[in-house]
Design a protein around this motif. Sequence first.
Motif, short mmCIF file in Angstrom:
data_model
loop_
_atom_site.label_atom_id
_atom_site.label_comp_id
_atom_site.label_asym_id
_atom_site.label_seq_id
_atom_site.Cartn_x
_atom_site.Cartn_y
_atom_site.Cartn_z
N ARG A 33 -7.07 -61.07 37.58
CA ARG A 33 -5.94 -61.87 38.06
C ARG A 33 -6.16 -62.31 39.51
NH1 ARG A 33 -0.75 -58.87 38.23
NH2 ARG A 33 -0.65 -59.31 40.43
N ILE A 34 -6.64 -61.39 40.34
CA ILE A 34 -6.93 -61.73 41.74
C ILE A 34 -8.02 -62.79 41.80
CG2 ILE A 34 -7.90 -60.83 43.90
CD1 ILE A 34 -6.54 -58.09 43.10
N ALA A 35 -9.10 -62.56 41.06
CA ALA A 35 -10.24 -63.50 41.08
C ALA A 35 -9.82 -64.89 40.62
CB ALA A 35 -11.36 -62.95 40.21
N GLN A 36 -8.99 -64.95 39.60
CA GLN A 36 -8.54 -66.25 39.08
C GLN A 36 -7.61 -66.97 40.04
OE1 GLN A 36 -7.03 -64.76 35.37
NE2 GLN A 36 -8.99 -65.04 34.31
N CYS A 37 -6.95 -66.24 40.93
CA CYS A 37 -6.05 -66.86 41.91
C CYS A 37 -6.79 -67.44 43.10
CB CYS A 37 -5.02 -65.83 42.40
SG CYS A 37 -3.77 -65.40 41.18
N LEU A 38 -8.04 -67.05 43.27
CA LEU A 38 -8.82 -67.50 44.42
C LEU A 38 -9.53 -68.82 44.10
CD1 LEU A 38 -10.45 -64.12 45.48
CD2 LEU A 38 -8.51 -65.28 46.56
N ALA A 39 -9.63 -69.66 45.09
CA ALA A 39 -10.39 -70.89 44.94
C ALA A 39 -11.81 -70.62 45.41
CB ALA A 39 -9.74 -72.01 45.75
N ALA A 40 -12.53 -69.85 44.61
CA ALA A 40 -13.89 -69.46 45.00
C ALA A 40 -14.74 -69.33 43.75
CB ALA A 40 -13.86 -68.13 45.76
N GLU A 41 -16.05 -69.40 43.94
CA GLU A 41 -16.99 -69.18 42.84
C GLU A 41 -17.11 -67.69 42.62
OE1 GLU A 41 -18.79 -71.33 40.84
OE2 GLU A 41 -17.51 -72.89 41.69
N ILE A 42 -16.50 -67.20 41.56
CA ILE A 42 -16.52 -65.77 41.26
C ILE A 42 -16.98 -65.59 39.82
CG2 ILE A 42 -15.09 -63.70 41.03
CD1 ILE A 42 -13.30 -64.90 43.25
N ASP A 43 -17.86 -64.65 39.61
CA ASP A 43 -18.38 -64.34 38.28
C ASP A 43 -17.35 -63.48 37.55
OD1 ASP A 43 -19.73 -63.37 36.04
OD2 ASP A 43 -21.60 -63.05 37.13
N LEU A 44 -16.48 -64.13 36.79
CA LEU A 44 -15.37 -63.44 36.13
C LEU A 44 -15.85 -62.45 35.06
CD1 LEU A 44 -12.80 -66.36 35.73
CD2 LEU A 44 -12.86 -64.59 37.50
N GLU A 45 -16.89 -62.80 34.35
CA GLU A 45 -17.42 -61.88 33.33
C GLU A 45 -17.92 -60.60 34.00
OE1 GLU A 45 -20.37 -61.88 29.46
OE2 GLU A 45 -20.85 -63.24 31.11
#
Length: 185
Positions: A33-45
């Motif tokens: 949830r935190i990662a999805q709220c950020l406008a950044a390239e984040i490896d969600l998997e």
Amino acid sequence: MNPYTLIEKYFPDSNARTIILEHSRLVAHKALRIAQCLAAEIDLEFVEQAALLHDIGVCRISAPDIGCHGADNYLCHGIHGRAILEAEGFPRHALVCERHIGVGLTADEILTRNLPLPARAMGPTCIEEEIISYADLFYSKTPGKLTTEKSVEQVRSGLARFGAEKLVIFDQWLERFGNPCLPCG
């Protein structure tokens, strides 16, 4: 990679497995949830997998209240997790295990406090590691409190015991990632 298969492999005791799975699912959900709220390239998997596995080393520590009967101190679960996941062929995930303790540990802190750990830096070094460490701070593995999310004030109070520098890191994360007890917006 299936994190659930690894957890099942290393937690044959069903009580310990249930506790670790519940805790890790909550941490993974919050981290995503935190990662999805950020406008950044984040490896969600990676965030999801590593969050599910961040406490795999607990299987080798002494925590009888959660069904773990290893020999080592709880503080060692990070280095045990790293060893397990490196042996399983997941070196990037392994580093999350070692680096997620609190807001991280420094080599100097390990030496000064005579902690039962190798004297090396064990703090998050990328955004994914920071997010997982941050999310983990809001949940306990204490039976009966697994699903109770800690407030920001409770997290700060717990970290304060380890020094003002820990609060500085937490406050930086709070500013960067937002209050995870609230929806992003």
